[in-house]
Design an enzyme around this catalytic site. Structure first.
Site, PDB file in Angstrom:
ATOM      1  N   HIS A   1       0.815  -1.222   0.000  1.00 28.10           N
ATOM      2  CA  HIS A   1       0.000   0.000   0.000  1.00 28.10           C
ATOM      3  C   HIS A   1       0.846   1.268   0.000  1.00 28.10           C
ATOM      4  O   HIS A   1       0.335   2.351  -0.271  1.00 28.10           O
ATOM      5  CB  HIS A   1      -0.922  -0.004   1.227  1.00 28.10           C
ATOM      6  CG  HIS A   1      -2.013  -1.036   1.132  1.00 28.10           C
ATOM      7  ND1 HIS A   1      -3.291  -0.730   0.768  1.00 28.10           N
ATOM      8  CD2 HIS A   1      -1.988  -2.379   1.301  1.00 28.10           C
ATOM      9  CE1 HIS A   1      -4.031  -1.832   0.743  1.00 28.10           C
ATOM     10  NE2 HIS A   1      -3.254  -2.851   1.063  1.00 28.10           N
TER      11      HIS A   1
ATOM     12  N   ASP B   1       3.674   9.219  -0.746  1.00 28.81           N
ATOM     13  CA  ASP B   1       2.437   8.520  -0.379  1.00 28.81           C
ATOM     14  C   ASP B   1       2.148   7.450  -1.406  1.00 28.81           C
ATOM     15  O   ASP B   1       2.279   7.705  -2.613  1.00 28.81           O
ATOM     16  CB  ASP B   1       1.266   9.530  -0.363  1.00 28.81           C
ATOM     17  CG  ASP B   1       0.296   9.265   0.777  1.00 28.81           C
ATOM     18  OD1 ASP B   1       0.148   8.100   1.155  1.00 28.81           O
ATOM     19  OD2 ASP B   1      -0.305  10.239   1.270  1.00 28.81           O
TER      20      ASP B   1
HETATM   21  C1  GDG Z   1      -2.056   3.866   3.405  1.00 25.75           C
HETATM   22  C2  GDG Z   1      -1.035   4.526   2.451  1.00 25.75           C
HETATM   23  C3  GDG Z   1      -2.756   4.428   0.638  1.00 25.75           C
HETATM   24  C4  GDG Z   1      -8.267  10.165   8.121  1.00 25.75           C
HETATM   25  N1  GDG Z   1      -8.617  10.901   9.200  1.00 25.75           N
HETATM   26  C5  GDG Z   1      -9.835  10.490   9.579  1.00 25.75           C
HETATM   27  C6  GDG Z   1     -10.243   9.481   8.716  1.00 25.75           C
HETATM   28  N2  GDG Z   1      -9.262   9.294   7.838  1.00 25.75           N
HETATM   29  C7  GDG Z   1      -9.317   8.329   6.719  1.00 25.75           C
HETATM   30  C8  GDG Z   1      -9.382   9.021   5.386  1.00 25.75           C
HETATM   31  C9  GDG Z   1      -8.850   7.923   4.458  1.00 25.75           C
HETATM   32  C10 GDG Z   1      -7.876   7.176   5.350  1.00 25.75           C
HETATM   33  O1  GDG Z   1      -8.153   7.540   6.710  1.00 25.75           O
HETATM   34  C11 GDG Z   1      -6.437   7.574   5.070  1.00 25.75           C
HETATM   35  O2  GDG Z   1      -6.045   6.972   3.869  1.00 25.75           O
HETATM   36  P1  GDG Z   1      -4.798   7.503   3.024  1.00 25.75           P
HETATM   37  O3  GDG Z   1      -4.770   6.752   1.762  1.00 25.75           O
HETATM   38  O4  GDG Z   1      -4.939   8.958   2.832  1.00 25.75           O
HETATM   39  O5  GDG Z   1      -3.500   7.274   3.913  1.00 25.75           O
HETATM   40  P2  GDG Z   1      -2.857   6.114   4.869  1.00 25.75           P
HETATM   41  O6  GDG Z   1      -3.616   5.962   6.127  1.00 25.75           O
HETATM   42  O7  GDG Z   1      -1.440   6.506   5.038  1.00 25.75           O
HETATM   43  O8  GDG Z   1      -2.984   4.767   4.015  1.00 25.75           O
HETATM   44  C12 GDG Z   1      -1.760   5.323   1.393  1.00 25.75           C
HETATM   45  C13 GDG Z   1      -3.637   3.675   1.603  1.00 25.75           C
HETATM   46  O9  GDG Z   1      -2.869   2.966   2.586  1.00 25.75           O
HETATM   47  C14 GDG Z   1      -4.526   2.656   0.892  1.00 25.75           C
HETATM   48  O10 GDG Z   1      -3.774   1.800   0.103  1.00 25.75           O
HETATM   49  O11 GDG Z   1      -3.550   5.252  -0.189  1.00 25.75           O
HETATM   50  O12 GDG Z   1      -0.837   5.885   0.474  1.00 25.75           O
HETATM   51  O13 GDG Z   1      -0.126   5.342   3.180  1.00 25.75           O
HETATM   52  O14 GDG Z   1      -9.875   7.041   4.085  1.00 25.75           O
HETATM   53  O15 GDG Z   1     -10.699   9.411   5.130  1.00 25.75           O
HETATM   54  N3  GDG Z   1     -11.439   8.870   8.805  1.00 25.75           N
HETATM   55  C15 GDG Z   1     -12.269   9.264   9.831  1.00 25.75           C
HETATM   56  N4  GDG Z   1     -11.906  10.233  10.714  1.00 25.75           N
HETATM   57  C16 GDG Z   1     -10.721  10.870  10.625  1.00 25.75           C
HETATM   58  O16 GDG Z   1     -10.427  11.747  11.449  1.00 25.75           O
HETATM   59  N5  GDG Z   1     -13.471   8.692   9.973  1.00 25.75           N
END
Ligand code: GDG
Length: 474
Positions: free
Chosen positions: A155, A359
């Protein structure tokens, strides 16, 4: 094709109807196909678990958990996975905190998990392993004689050849990956970096059909850009009129950032760019605020304590300099907030600011696009170093190290005419829909199913998988 789906991930949902794109997609795939989801138990145990235990009440497939101890949590999870592999993959070799005990715990957990998995799988099952916590799991399963198909999805970014030098010699990514049948990465750029690593190895050969021959092993490396559940997110975003339930302070214009508080997400530079925007804006009466949601993560790790202090200092300075008696320009929320509220906040934001330094994909970028009102969409300002930038080329792409550039992009986004906003939104939304989470999940599973069929259990003492000797491409 026969065989159950066996998903292995560090986290496993315990609730009946899990939420969150990735978890929902894997859950639906398992509901449709039947199978097993294996993950780490939320509670730590006194002693390493000797067997997998059922968790939750799911009837349509089996959920099984393995327990790790407090020491393993510190050395395997916080240690090798998040203080060595995470910084290496995110180009932060300077933050690597390596101890031999971390690597020993990482290998021990992977070995133990492999033993637990072979007790529950059948030869024709498809095993799909998620993420950097389990790079060596296929090698450990092969050593135990499992010759069936095993896929891996990373990921986070695939590290550059230079950054790989920060790993201990015995943590050989090439050896570990070669024991999979299919290695899935987020982007074409990740695939290029992975191929570069293999090209640097004497025993590796990239074949004409794109597969890699590594010693006696043959396997594929492909990109499968992950996405979100677009319809569910758009529905949640449009449920309540924006602003009505967000409080009076959120009725004005705002820029939104949503990121786990991680050093890879580029938050200090984002705050600096916003401060510069405030300083340079021609209309000093225009009160655009930045709302930054940054829930805590891995707080025990020193690098995460440091980024938190740095941000708190920057936030204090920014508000001290720019706040008015009746206006706070930066709202910084260090808490998790409700997902439906988050969706509505996305829709109300004039600008979604997603500016990581590195990322894998960044789902926030896709969520922001999916949440917009098609008749009056906001603008996505996106780091070109996020995996999402490979497809969302109509976002306002920025270099997250260039503070002035990001400040200018904020002005451009906030002043962008409606027609241009609509054009960019339509192009981005098209990509977000094309690469939704079900496409991701189904295309990976189909590609894994299409890998050569298994031959059954091998000799438990063997080190190599005889099935994976070189055959002509089909
Ligand atoms: C890894 C990789 C890759 C965030 N704050 C809150 C909240 N979130 C949710 C967001 C989003 C998720 O968390 C974060 O996803 P990301 O993709 O932005 O980042 P990582 O956590 O680092 O994920 C990344 C991912 O895996 C999938 O393969 O895209 O590159 O690092 O869904 O909405 N959700 C809630 N409250 C929050 O305060 N409910």
């Amino acid at each position: 094709m026969g065989g159950r789906l066996v998903v292995v991930s560090n986290r496993i949902p315990t609730e009946a109807e899990p939420s969150g794109g990735l978890v929902v997609a894997l859950h639906s795939a398992l509901c449709a196909k039947g199978g097993i989801w294996i993950g780490s138990h939320p509670d730590l145990s006194e002693a390493p678990s000797a067997q997998l235990q059922p968790i939750g009440n799911e009837q349509r497939y089996t959920r099984l958990a393995f327990q790790i101890t407090q020491r393993e949590h510190e050395e395997f999870y916080l240690g090798f996975a998040n203080s060595v592999l995470w910084p290496v993959c995110h180009r932060r070799g300077d933050l690597v905190d390596f101890k031999r005990s971390f690597q020993n715990a990482y290998m021990e957990v992977n070995k133990r998990l492999a033993r637990l998995i072979v007790d529950v799988v059948e030869p024709d099952d498809l095993i799909w392993i998620q993420d950097y916590h389990f790079f060596p799991l296929a090698s450990e399963l092969r050593k135990l004689g499992f010759t069936g198909r095993i896929g891996f999805f990373l990921h986070i970014p695939f590290p550059t050849l230079g950054d790989l030098g920060a790993l201990p010699e015995s943590a050989n990514l090439a050896d570990w990956l070669a024991d999979y049948d299919l290695v899935g990465l987020q982007t074409r750029a990740d695939v290029a970096r992975c191929l570069e690593m293999f090209r640097s190895q004497n025993q590796a050969e990239v074949m004409l059909d794109g597969r890699i021959k590594y010693g006696a092993q043959v396997f594929s490396v492909r990109s499968f850009p992950i996405g979100i559940d677009v319809k569910a997110f758009a529905r949640a975003a449009s449920q309540t009129p924006t602003g009505a339930d967000l409080g009076p302070d959120m009725r004005g214009e705002y820029i939104l950032g949503v990121d786990r508080l991680d050093y890879s997400k580029g938050l200090p530079n984002r705050f600096r760019a916003f401060a510069q925007y405030l300083e340079k804006r021609p209309d000093k009466d225009r009160r655009v605020s930045l709302l930054q949601i940054a829930p805590p993560t891995r707080e025990e790790v020193m690098a995460y304590k440091q980024i938190r202090s740095e941000l708190e200092e920057l936030a204090g300075r920014l508000n001290g300099t720019h706040a008015e008696l009746d206006w706070t320009p930066l709202r910084y929320i260090h808490r998790n907030i409700n997902r439906d509220l988050l969706a509505r906040l996305y829709r109300g934001a004039r600008v979604g600011m997603v500016t990581p330094l590195a990322d894998g994909m960044n789902l926030v970028a896709k969520e922001y696009v999916a949440a917009q009102d098609p008749d009056d969409p906001g603008v996505l300002v996106l780091s070109h170093l996020a995996g999402a930038a490979e497809d969302l080329t109509e976002a306002l792409l920025v270099n997250p190290y260039d503070i002035e550039g990001m400040s200018d992009a904020l002005s451009q986004a906030l002043d962008m005419p409606l027609e241009e906003r609509k054009r960019r939104y339509t192009a981005c939304m098209d990509q977000v829909e094309k690469t939704d989470v079900n496409v991701w999940c189904n295309s990976f599973i189909s590609a894994l199913e299409a890998c050569e069929a298994p031959l059954g259990w091998g000799n438990s003492t063997m080190n190599h998988n005889p099935r994976k000797t070189l055959k002509p491409a089909t």
